[in-house]
Scaffold this motif. Structure first.
Motif, PDB file in Angstrom:
ATOM      1  N   GLU A   1      44.839 -40.143 -33.051  1.00 40.11           N
ATOM      2  CA  GLU A   1      45.147 -40.998 -31.912  1.00 40.11           C
ATOM      3  C   GLU A   1      46.629 -40.903 -31.572  1.00 40.11           C
ATOM      4  N   PRO A   2      46.967 -40.527 -30.336  1.00 33.99           N
ATOM      5  CA  PRO A   2      48.377 -40.453 -29.964  1.00 33.99           C
ATOM      6  C   PRO A   2      48.943 -41.830 -29.659  1.00 33.99           C
ATOM      7  N   LEU A   3      50.248 -41.965 -29.807  1.00 29.97           N
ATOM      8  CA  LEU A   3      50.934 -43.162 -29.328  1.00 29.97           C
ATOM      9  C   LEU A   3      51.217 -42.956 -27.855  1.00 29.97           C
ATOM     10  N   LEU A   4      50.700 -43.845 -27.017  1.00 26.95           N
ATOM     11  CA  LEU A   4      50.906 -43.763 -25.577  1.00 26.95           C
ATOM     12  C   LEU A   4      51.921 -44.806 -25.135  1.00 26.95           C
ATOM     13  N   ILE A   5      52.966 -44.348 -24.469  1.00 25.60           N
ATOM     14  CA  ILE A   5      53.921 -45.235 -23.811  1.00 25.60           C
ATOM     15  C   ILE A   5      53.729 -45.046 -22.318  1.00 25.60           C
ATOM     16  N   LYS A   6      53.199 -46.051 -21.651  1.00 31.01           N
ATOM     17  CA  LYS A   6      52.918 -45.926 -20.224  1.00 31.01           C
ATOM     18  C   LYS A   6      54.182 -46.163 -19.413  1.00 31.01           C
ATOM     19  N   GLY A   7      54.448 -45.246 -18.523  1.00 33.63           N
ATOM     20  CA  GLY A   7      55.602 -45.373 -17.641  1.00 33.63           C
ATOM     21  C   GLY A   7      55.218 -45.828 -16.261  1.00 33.63           C
ATOM     22  N   GLY A   8      54.098 -46.513 -16.154  1.00 34.58           N
ATOM     23  CA  GLY A   8      53.623 -46.996 -14.856  1.00 34.58           C
ATOM     24  C   GLY A   8      52.113 -46.895 -14.791  1.00 34.58           C
ATOM     25  N   ASP A   9      51.580 -46.935 -13.577  1.00 34.55           N
ATOM     26  CA  ASP A   9      50.134 -46.863 -13.365  1.00 34.55           C
ATOM     27  C   ASP A   9      49.722 -45.577 -12.655  1.00 34.55           C
ATOM     28  N   HIS A  10      50.653 -44.669 -12.445  1.00 33.08           N
ATOM     29  CA  HIS A  10      50.350 -43.459 -11.682  1.00 33.08           C
ATOM     30  C   HIS A  10      49.473 -42.496 -12.486  1.00 33.08           C
ATOM     31  N   PRO A  11      48.619 -41.712 -11.788  1.00 34.27           N
ATOM     32  CA  PRO A  11      47.812 -40.701 -12.473  1.00 34.27           C
ATOM     33  C   PRO A  11      48.687 -39.529 -12.910  1.00 34.27           C
ATOM     34  N   ILE A  12      48.132 -38.717 -13.799  1.00 40.22           N
ATOM     35  CA  ILE A  12      48.868 -37.578 -14.341  1.00 40.22           C
ATOM     36  C   ILE A  12      48.282 -36.278 -13.809  1.00 40.22           C
ATOM     37  N   LYS A  13      49.126 -35.471 -13.211  1.00 44.21           N
ATOM     38  CA  LYS A  13      48.773 -34.125 -12.771  1.00 44.21           C
ATOM     39  C   LYS A  13      49.787 -33.117 -13.309  1.00 44.21           C
ATOM     40  N   LYS A  14      51.046 -33.321 -12.995  1.00 40.37           N
ATOM     41  CA  LYS A  14      52.112 -32.441 -13.483  1.00 40.37           C
ATOM     42  C   LYS A  14      52.577 -32.941 -14.851  1.00 40.37           C
ATOM     43  N   ILE A  15      52.615 -32.029 -15.811  1.00 41.53           N
ATOM     44  CA  ILE A  15      52.859 -32.462 -17.176  1.00 41.53           C
ATOM     45  C   ILE A  15      53.789 -31.488 -17.916  1.00 41.53           C
ATOM     46  N   GLY A  16      54.587 -32.042 -18.819  1.00 39.17           N
ATOM     47  CA  GLY A  16      55.418 -31.223 -19.689  1.00 39.17           C
ATOM     48  C   GLY A  16      55.030 -31.476 -21.126  1.00 39.17           C
ATOM     49  N   TRP A  17      55.335 -30.519 -21.996  1.00 38.27           N
ATOM     50  CA  TRP A  17      55.012 -30.713 -23.403  1.00 38.27           C
ATOM     51  C   TRP A  17      55.895 -29.832 -24.286  1.00 38.27           C
ATOM     52  N   CYS A  18      56.106 -30.298 -25.498  1.00 40.35           N
ATOM     53  CA  CYS A  18      56.813 -29.528 -26.509  1.00 40.35           C
ATOM     54  C   CYS A  18      56.392 -30.072 -27.859  1.00 40.35           C
ATOM     55  N   THR A  19      55.813 -29.236 -28.687  1.00 37.16           N
ATOM     56  CA  THR A  19      55.269 -29.684 -29.964  1.00 37.16           C
ATOM     57  C   THR A  19      56.376 -30.093 -30.934  1.00 37.16           C
ATOM     58  N   GLY A  20      55.991 -30.836 -31.959  1.00 37.95           N
ATOM     59  CA  GLY A  20      56.916 -31.171 -33.037  1.00 37.95           C
ATOM     60  C   GLY A  20      57.873 -32.297 -32.706  1.00 37.95           C
ATOM     61  N   GLY A  21      59.094 -32.170 -33.218  1.00 34.87           N
ATOM     62  CA  GLY A  21      60.105 -33.220 -33.041  1.00 34.87           C
ATOM     63  C   GLY A  21      60.941 -32.989 -31.806  1.00 34.87           C
ATOM     64  N   ALA A  22      60.315 -33.040 -30.656  1.00 33.67           N
ATOM     65  CA  ALA A  22      60.996 -32.715 -29.388  1.00 33.67           C
ATOM     66  C   ALA A  22      61.028 -33.896 -28.435  1.00 33.67           C
ATOM     67  N   GLN A  23      61.085 -35.107 -28.981  1.00 31.46           N
ATOM     68  CA  GLN A  23      61.065 -36.287 -28.130  1.00 31.46           C
ATOM     69  C   GLN A  23      62.259 -36.337 -27.172  1.00 31.46           C
ATOM     70  N   GLY A  24      63.385 -35.742 -27.564  1.00 35.89           N
ATOM     71  CA  GLY A  24      64.555 -35.736 -26.699  1.00 35.89           C
ATOM     72  C   GLY A  24      64.353 -34.925 -25.439  1.00 35.89           C
ATOM     73  N   TYR A  25      63.357 -34.036 -25.446  1.00 37.59           N
ATOM     74  CA  TYR A  25      63.085 -33.222 -24.267  1.00 37.59           C
ATOM     75  C   TYR A  25      62.464 -34.023 -23.130  1.00 37.59           C
ATOM     76  N   ILE A  26      62.161 -35.301 -23.381  1.00 40.64           N
ATOM     77  CA  ILE A  26      61.653 -36.125 -22.294  1.00 40.64           C
ATOM     78  C   ILE A  26      62.636 -36.146 -21.130  1.00 40.64           C
ATOM     79  N   GLU A  27      63.926 -36.015 -21.423  1.00 38.17           N
ATOM     80  CA  GLU A  27      64.930 -36.019 -20.355  1.00 38.17           C
ATOM     81  C   GLU A  27      64.755 -34.816 -19.440  1.00 38.17           C
ATOM     82  N   LYS A  28      64.350 -33.673 -19.984  1.00 35.77           N
ATOM     83  CA  LYS A  28      64.118 -32.489 -19.159  1.00 35.77           C
ATOM     84  C   LYS A  28      62.866 -32.679 -18.297  1.00 35.77           C
ATOM     85  N   ALA A  29      61.872 -33.370 -18.846  1.00 32.87           N
ATOM     86  CA  ALA A  29      60.667 -33.667 -18.067  1.00 32.87           C
ATOM     87  C   ALA A  29      60.983 -34.622 -16.925  1.00 32.87           C
TER      88      ALA A  29
END
Length: 253
Positions: free
Chosen positions: A160-188
């Motif tokens: 089960e993933p931890l979900l942090i909702k950033g609103g109510d909008h649907p998801i179409k365009k998505i970014g990802w990076c495996t492992g310890g890459a939480q800081g890459y959220i800024e690039k997304a």
């Protein structure tokens, strides 16, 4: 069938181009074992548990994503590092480890394999201007809610993933990076993506997601990085006629 260890390494180096990456550890041969290879065991991390299984399975090579000799760590061969290396040397097993090169490869890399599993289409660069971007961007086949995507991730990764909702909008365009890459959220965020998936999460990630209106999924460092070493091991088995087995040592992180 068997292959020379040197030929196996030469093939992987040609495939992954580790010399093109500035990494936190040496990529390639970290511990040298016997010169002829018949059986490869792959896994995520060269833990004692995985090494013990490789010994039990009479492996010639242990192929992992997380090996030894990380930047900034104590370089002395003591404690768990001594025990791990001794087990490899006593049993003449080579340790091959590929970190960032195995994240970034567009076919057998961790990110590429995760995208395939999650049905993400396209393979753009999260790091704009970097032809060997560690993270990637793409699109889902159809827009879906954050909750639906979370369920999909859980079904595929069996975690089960931890979900942090950033609103109510649907998801179409998505970014990802495996492992310890939480800081890459800024690039997304910079690319205006609807959501970002990584393995780990940090305290500031929550605020970045909420305040910038982007959904964030922490799907597990181990869970998101099980697939690169597995894919590479399977490729080596086909290429050289070797025995290969992926062994998953469960890790909830």
């Amino acid at each position: 069938m068997s292959v020379k260890l040197s030929d196996l390494i030469a093939y992987i180096d040609q495939r992954l181009e580790p010399n093109q990456f500035k990494d936190y550890c040496p990529n390639g041969l970290q511990v040298e074992g016997r010169s002829d290879v018949c059986k490869v065991i792959s896994g995520v991390t060269a833990s004692q548990a995985l090494i013990d299984r490789a010994v039990d399975e009479k492996a010639d090579v242990l192929l992992v994503h997380h090996g030894f000799f990380w930047k900034g760590e104590n370089s002395c061969i003591t404690g768990i590092k001594k025990r791990r290396i001794k087990a490899l040397l006593d049993n003449d097993i080579s340790l091959l480890a590929y970190h960032l090169p195995l994240d970034a490869h567009p076919e057998i890399g961790n990110n590429a394999q995760l995208a395939k599993l999650l049905d993400i289409e396209g393979f753009g660069a999260l790091e704009l201007g970097n032809p060997r971007s560690i993270g990637n961007t793409g699109e889902l086949p159809e827009a879906m809610s954050a909750e639906v995507l979370a369920d999909h991730i859980e079904k595929v990764l069996e975690r089960e993933p931890l979900l942090i909702k950033g609103g109510d909008h649907p998801i179409k365009k998505i970014g990802w990076c495996t492992g310890g890459a939480q800081g890459y959220i800024e690039k997304a965020i910079e690319q205006g993506l609807d959501a970002f998936i990584s393995g780990e999460v940090s305290e500031p990630t929550f605020h970045s997601a909420i305040e910038n209106g982007i959904h964030y999924f922490a799907a597990g460092h181990h869970a998101t990085e099980r697939y690169g070493a597995m894919a590479l091991g399977e490729e080596l088995a086909l290429k050289f006629g070797l025995q290969h087995q992926f062994i998953d040592i469960d890790n909830p992180v």
